[in-house]
Design a protein around this motif. Structure first.
Motif, short mmCIF file in Angstrom:
data_model
loop_
_atom_site.label_atom_id
_atom_site.label_comp_id
_atom_site.label_asym_id
_atom_site.label_seq_id
_atom_site.Cartn_x
_atom_site.Cartn_y
_atom_site.Cartn_z
N PRO A 1 0.80 -1.24 0.00
CA PRO A 1 0.00 0.00 0.00
C PRO A 1 0.82 1.28 0.00
CG PRO A 1 -0.12 -1.07 2.14
CD PRO A 1 0.60 -2.01 1.21
N MET A 2 2.05 1.22 0.54
CA MET A 2 2.85 2.43 0.59
C MET A 2 3.34 2.85 -0.80
SD MET A 2 4.55 1.96 4.37
CE MET A 2 5.91 2.96 4.03
N ASN A 3 3.31 1.92 -1.77
CA ASN A 3 3.72 2.24 -3.13
C ASN A 3 2.56 2.18 -4.11
OD1 ASN A 3 6.53 2.75 -2.76
ND2 ASN A 3 6.80 0.57 -2.39
N GLU A 4 1.34 2.26 -3.59
CA GLU A 4 0.14 2.27 -4.42
C GLU A 4 -0.49 3.67 -4.34
OE1 GLU A 4 -1.40 0.06 -6.37
OE2 GLU A 4 0.03 -1.56 -6.02
N PRO A 5 -0.29 4.51 -5.34
CA PRO A 5 -0.81 5.88 -5.28
C PRO A 5 -2.31 5.95 -5.01
CG PRO A 5 0.68 5.64 -7.14
CD PRO A 5 0.48 4.27 -6.57
N HIS A 6 -3.08 5.03 -5.59
CA HIS A 6 -4.53 5.07 -5.39
C HIS A 6 -4.89 4.78 -3.93
CE1 HIS A 6 -8.74 5.04 -6.40
NE2 HIS A 6 -8.87 3.85 -5.85
N GLN B 1 -2.95 5.39 -1.34
CA GLN B 1 -2.56 6.57 -0.56
C GLN B 1 -3.60 7.68 -0.73
OE1 GLN B 1 -0.02 6.64 1.69
NE2 GLN B 1 0.21 4.47 1.17
N GLU B 2 -4.10 7.83 -1.95
CA GLU B 2 -5.16 8.83 -2.20
C GLU B 2 -6.41 8.50 -1.38
OE1 GLU B 2 -8.26 10.01 -5.74
OE2 GLU B 2 -6.36 9.09 -6.32
N LEU B 3 -6.77 7.22 -1.31
CA LEU B 3 -7.94 6.82 -0.52
C LEU B 3 -7.73 7.13 0.96
CD1 LEU B 3 -8.78 3.38 -2.16
CD2 LEU B 3 -10.18 5.47 -2.26
N GLY B 4 -6.53 6.87 1.45
CA GLY B 4 -6.23 7.17 2.86
C GLY B 4 -6.33 8.66 3.15
N PHE C 1 -3.09 13.69 7.52
CA PHE C 1 -2.69 12.43 6.89
C PHE C 1 -1.18 12.35 6.71
CE2 PHE C 1 -1.67 10.20 2.88
CZ PHE C 1 -2.14 8.93 3.18
N SER C 2 -0.62 11.18 7.02
CA SER C 2 0.80 10.90 6.72
C SER C 2 0.89 9.85 5.62
CB SER C 2 1.54 10.40 7.96
OG SER C 2 1.59 11.40 8.95
N LYS C 3 0.39 8.63 5.90
CA LYS C 3 0.45 7.57 4.89
C LYS C 3 -0.42 6.38 5.31
CE LYS C 3 4.63 5.87 7.06
NZ LYS C 3 6.06 5.85 7.01
N ALA D 1 -20.36 -4.77 -4.60
CA ALA D 1 -20.99 -3.80 -5.50
C ALA D 1 -20.10 -2.58 -5.69
CB ALA D 1 -22.34 -3.38 -4.93
N GLY D 2 -18.93 -2.66 -5.21
CA GLY D 2 -17.90 -1.64 -5.29
C GLY D 2 -16.69 -2.27 -4.64
N VAL D 3 -15.75 -1.48 -4.21
CA VAL D 3 -14.61 -2.05 -3.49
C VAL D 3 -14.64 -1.47 -2.08
CG1 VAL D 3 -12.11 -2.35 -3.42
CG2 VAL D 3 -13.28 -2.20 -5.62
N LYS D 4 -14.60 -2.36 -1.12
CA LYS D 4 -14.60 -1.96 0.29
C LYS D 4 -13.15 -2.08 0.78
CE LYS D 4 -17.18 -2.94 4.52
NZ LYS D 4 -18.20 -3.84 5.08
N TYR D 5 -12.67 -1.02 1.41
CA TYR D 5 -11.29 -0.97 1.89
C TYR D 5 -11.27 -0.89 3.41
CZ TYR D 5 -9.94 0.19 -2.89
OH TYR D 5 -9.73 0.18 -4.24
N HIS D 6 -10.32 -1.60 3.99
CA HIS D 6 -10.01 -1.51 5.42
C HIS D 6 -8.55 -1.07 5.47
CE1 HIS D 6 -8.67 -3.69 9.25
NE2 HIS D 6 -9.32 -2.61 9.60
N LEU D 7 -8.32 0.17 5.87
CA LEU D 7 -6.99 0.76 5.82
C LEU D 7 -6.48 1.09 7.22
CD1 LEU D 7 -7.57 3.33 2.93
CD2 LEU D 7 -6.69 0.98 2.74
N ILE D 8 -5.18 0.89 7.42
CA ILE D 8 -4.50 1.38 8.62
C ILE D 8 -3.67 2.57 8.17
CG2 ILE D 8 -2.89 0.86 10.49
CD1 ILE D 8 -5.57 -0.69 10.63
N ILE D 9 -3.96 3.71 8.79
CA ILE D 9 -3.41 4.99 8.36
C ILE D 9 -2.59 5.60 9.48
CG2 ILE D 9 -4.04 7.36 7.69
CD1 ILE D 9 -6.69 6.11 6.61
#
Length: 115
Positions: free
Chosen positions: A34-39, A41-44, A61-63, A73-81
């Motif tokens: 995730p640290m090298n995925e621009p999309h 990072q944008e979501l975070g 926001f940091s990263k 029906a879309g993409v559901k994200y679970h992110l640690i930010i």
């Protein structure tokens, strides 16, 4: 009328035999790097900005440091930010959001300190 009744019974039997998967039944898949995925990072960054709009706590926001996703029906994200709180201290936060690509919409489901 008998045909309608038969169709109702058949539909009920089909629903029991082949239940529709709910998001609780769907599997989460890790986001590779995730640290090298621009999309990602944008979501975070979007999740933090949306959270700040709602509660006005000044988090910055940091990263995104890790995450997982599931498709429905879309993409559901679970992110640690990682983000800075209003006192300038680094903290980790957990965000859950849905991105619907077709309609270009995002919905923040939850945002809280990571456990």
């Amino acid at each position: 009328m008998k045909i309608f009744g038969l169709l109702v019974v058949m539909a009920a039997a089909f629903a029991v035999a082949y239940p529709i998967a709910t998001s609780a039944q769907l599997s989460w898949y890790p986001i590779g790097d995730p640290m090298n995925e621009p999309h990602v990072q944008e979501l975070g960054a979007w999740a933090v900005a949306e959270h700040v709009k709602q509660v006005h706590d000044g988090i910055k926001f940091s990263k995104v440091v890790s995450g997982e996703e599931q498709s429905d029906a879309g993409v559901k994200y679970h992110l640690i930010i990682e983000a800075l709180n209003s006192g300038g201290e680094q903290g980790r936060y957990e965000a859950i959001l849905i991105e619907e690509v077709r309609s270009y919409t995002r919905t923040l489901i939850s945002f809280s300190p990571a456990k």
